[in-house]
Design a protein around this motif. Structure first.
Motif, short mmCIF file in Angstrom:
data_model
loop_
_atom_site.label_atom_id
_atom_site.label_comp_id
_atom_site.label_asym_id
_atom_site.label_seq_id
_atom_site.Cartn_x
_atom_site.Cartn_y
_atom_site.Cartn_z
N SER A 475 19.68 -56.75 54.66
CA SER A 475 20.80 -56.00 55.22
C SER A 475 22.01 -56.89 55.49
O SER A 475 23.15 -56.41 55.49
CB SER A 475 20.38 -55.31 56.53
N GLU A 476 21.79 -58.19 55.72
CA GLU A 476 22.89 -59.10 56.02
C GLU A 476 23.55 -59.65 54.77
O GLU A 476 24.76 -59.88 54.74
CB GLU A 476 22.41 -60.25 56.91
N SER A 477 22.75 -59.90 53.72
CA SER A 477 23.30 -60.49 52.49
C SER A 477 23.72 -59.46 51.45
O SER A 477 24.27 -59.82 50.41
CB SER A 477 22.27 -61.45 51.86
N MET A 478 23.50 -58.19 51.73
CA MET A 478 23.85 -57.13 50.79
C MET A 478 25.36 -57.10 50.56
O MET A 478 26.15 -57.29 51.48
CB MET A 478 23.37 -55.78 51.32
N ASN A 479 25.76 -56.86 49.32
CA ASN A 479 27.18 -56.68 48.98
C ASN A 479 27.52 -55.20 49.13
O ASN A 479 27.11 -54.38 48.32
CB ASN A 479 27.45 -57.15 47.55
N TYR A 480 28.27 -54.87 50.18
CA TYR A 480 28.57 -53.47 50.48
C TYR A 480 29.85 -52.99 49.81
O TYR A 480 30.33 -51.90 50.12
CB TYR A 480 28.67 -53.29 52.00
N SER A 481 30.40 -53.79 48.91
CA SER A 481 31.67 -53.39 48.28
C SER A 481 31.52 -52.13 47.45
O SER A 481 32.44 -51.33 47.35
CB SER A 481 32.20 -54.53 47.41
N VAL A 482 30.33 -51.94 46.83
CA VAL A 482 30.13 -50.73 46.03
C VAL A 482 30.19 -49.49 46.91
O VAL A 482 30.67 -48.43 46.50
CB VAL A 482 28.79 -50.80 45.27
N VAL A 483 29.74 -49.64 48.17
CA VAL A 483 29.82 -48.53 49.12
C VAL A 483 31.27 -48.28 49.50
O VAL A 483 31.73 -47.14 49.55
CB VAL A 483 28.98 -48.83 50.37
N GLY A 484 32.02 -49.38 49.77
CA GLY A 484 33.42 -49.23 50.16
C GLY A 484 34.26 -48.65 49.04
O GLY A 484 35.04 -47.71 49.26
N THR A 485 34.10 -49.21 47.83
CA THR A 485 34.89 -48.73 46.69
C THR A 485 34.49 -47.31 46.30
O THR A 485 35.34 -46.42 46.16
CB THR A 485 34.72 -49.67 45.49
N GLY A 486 33.19 -47.11 46.12
CA GLY A 486 32.71 -45.78 45.73
C GLY A 486 32.99 -44.73 46.79
O GLY A 486 33.36 -43.60 46.48
N GLY A 487 32.82 -45.12 48.07
CA GLY A 487 33.07 -44.17 49.15
C GLY A 487 34.52 -43.74 49.23
O GLY A 487 34.83 -42.56 49.43
N THR A 488 35.43 -44.69 49.03
CA THR A 488 36.85 -44.36 49.06
C THR A 488 37.23 -43.44 47.91
O THR A 488 38.00 -42.49 48.07
CB THR A 488 37.70 -45.64 49.03
N VAL A 489 36.70 -43.74 46.71
CA VAL A 489 36.96 -42.87 45.55
C VAL A 489 36.40 -41.48 45.80
O VAL A 489 37.06 -40.46 45.51
CB VAL A 489 36.35 -43.47 44.28
N PHE A 490 35.19 -41.40 46.36
CA PHE A 490 34.57 -40.11 46.65
C PHE A 490 35.40 -39.31 47.65
O PHE A 490 35.65 -38.10 47.46
CB PHE A 490 33.16 -40.33 47.20
#
Length: 511
Positions: A475-490
């Protein structure tokens, strides 16, 4: 010149280009070629970013990224020469996309650019806060690091950047021209003592020794995941694009500034990278430095001087601080332009320009606020930097890819014509209008080849930007950028379906 029917007659050539795309000039053109070169170079700060990133990126990864960024800059230069507006990618998409998907594809591209630039600015603030604390740790061993302190340092940087932007006028181009001098002189001020005083490693070790700190199963996979460092060292390459409405002779000068930027910064960055590898010293000591910045340990091992290391670090810190001024300018101009075309909720407010200074003050303040809020993430997680970097890369590169793909399609089908004399009165290079090449254009098979290579490079960079920095993911080393980018697009698509599709029509014809 001839007057367009129903439109005012503009004497300035740059305003004529805007008028032909249906845009009314409202910003002051205070930038020239050299001030814009300074602006672009000091946003990329490639050699400074190489020093702050540590030895994770290899020599070969840097060369691959440099070649890919050069090809991408060529494509961007062709596009901005065709349509010199602050909107950049979403405007290019609207003028080249098929009519059936023009609105939605342009809208998504606009939001990807918003994501990329807001994340880029927030990352710049983060780097400043991190580097300021590193210098404090270096000079004061009794100092107790704390995440909230780095956040406060980042906020102080945001106040400085916002102040410089809001003042407006001719201050910003003069400031950027001055910082270009520091950018060049600072490079030699650090490179010369480092290479003179350090013990040098053999060339075989420099060019054959690879580090796999992420513990990936193959060195090849580690190589591609590691290119995110060099990719970010070239981040913000389209900065000059979003300042194009504040520049004279923009259709020629912006492409020139982009090409000079990738040449100057690429050369300086590669030289600094090679110097660091030859002067690396004990790599374990550098990687485990209490400052968290390997470069400071490398320089200290070479000079054995805390004062000298602090002075070298201060040069880099000054450049990192100054680059946030330009980042804020570009991010706010892009946000303002997208608001001008009604792509942002509350666009009536964000599209306003302060009459006295001709600055979109509201978007400057909003972008500063977003950057400060994103830096609160640092208090809870140290992996925020990797996620912000990845969002910067994915947002901007995805927007480039959409525009570059459409350009490749249009150039292969021969739908972009050569400009004709005495055609100033014709509406071109906007949604539903004729496509015409600008003054900067790579014709024939060379243009097609460069276009294809840029797309291949951007796909690789974007794909690996979503990967975590280490193989053992939690949970600490996960790259959450896909969530941020995908979430914003969604969310932006949801807003488009609910409201924006009845408001957003692509670039608004203002005249």
């Amino acid at each position: 010149m001839k007057e367009v029917e129903g439109q005012p007659s503009y004497q300035n050539k740059d305003d004529v280009y805007l008028a032909r795309m249906g845009k009314r000039p409202v910003l002051q053109r205070n930038f020239g070629l050299m001030s814009m070169v300074g602006f672009s170079c000091t946003i990329l700060i490639t050699w400074e970013a190489v020093t702050t990133g540590g030895p994770a990126g290899s020599v070969y990864g840097y060369l691959f990224v440099w070649a890919g960024v050069t090809a991408t800059f060529v494509v961007v230069s062709e596009l901005v020469s065709m349509a010199p507006t602050s909107g950049g990618q979403y405007h290019w998409c609207s003028m080249m996309a098929p009519k059936s998907v023009m609105k939605v594809s342009s809208y998504i591209t606009g939001w990807l650019t918003v994501i990329g630039w807001q994340a880029t600015y927030a990352t710049g603030l983060y780097l400043n806060g991190n580097f300021i604390e590193a210098l404090v740790i270096l000079t004061n061993p009794d100092y107790t690091p704390a995440p909230w302190r780095k956040t406060l340092y980042s906020w102080a940087t945001a106040v400085f950047a916002a102040t410089m932007n809001i003042i407006g006028g001719k201050l910003l181009p003069r400031f950027e021209g001055t910082i270009l001098i520091l950018h060049i002189l600072g490079f030699f001020a650090i490179l010369i003592p480092l290479t003179y005083m350090a013990e040098h490693k053999p060339a075989s070790e420099v060019f054959t020794y690879f580090i796999n700190e992420g513990h990936w199963p193959t060195q090849g996979l580690s190589f591609f995941i590691g290119i995110i460092g060099p990719v970010f060292a070239f981040a913000g390459g389209d900065a000059a694009v979003h300042m194009v409405e504040e520049m004279t002779n923009a259709t020629v000068a912006v492409p020139w500034s982009l090409m000079l930027t990738v040449l100057i910064n690429g050369t300086l960055g590669f030289s600094m990278l090679i110097a660091l590898y030859f002067c690396l010293g004990d790599i374990e000591t550098s990687l485990k430095s209490p400052t968290g910045v390997p470069f400071l340990s490398i320089f200290y091992q070479a000079t054995e001087s805390t004062a000298g290391t602090a002075a070298a670090g201060s040069v880099i810190q000054a450049m990192c601080c100054c680059t946030t001024v330009g980042m804020l300018a570009s991010a706010s101009r892009q946000f303002w332009s997208f608001s001008r075309d009604r792509g942002i909720p509350g666009w009536r407010v964000w599209s306003k320009v302060t009459p006295r200074t001709a600055i979109p003050t509201y978007t400057v303040l909003l972008t500063s606020t977003i950057g400060c809020l994103l830096n609160l993430i640092n208090i809870g997680s140290d992996v925020a930097f990797n996620s912000l970097v990845s969002m910067s890369t994915s947002g901007l590169y995805l927007s480039y890819m959409i525009a570059a793909s459409l350009l490749l399609y249009r150039r292969c089908t021969g739908e972009i014509s050569q400009p004709k004399r005495n055609s100033e009165q014709t509406m071109v290079n906007t949604a539903g209008a004729k496509l015409v090449w600008g003054p900067f254009h790579i014709p024939g098979i060379w243009g097609i080849g460069i276009n294809i290579f840029s797309l291949v490079y951007m796909f690789i960079a974007t794909f690996f930007s979503f990967w975590p920095p280490i193989n053992e993911v939690n949970s600490e080393s996960m790259n959450y950028s896909v969530v941020g980018t995908g979430g914003t697009v969604f969310l932006s698509l949801g807003y488009y379906l609910v409201r924006a599709r009845g408001v957003y029509e692509g670039p608004v014809i203002e005249i």
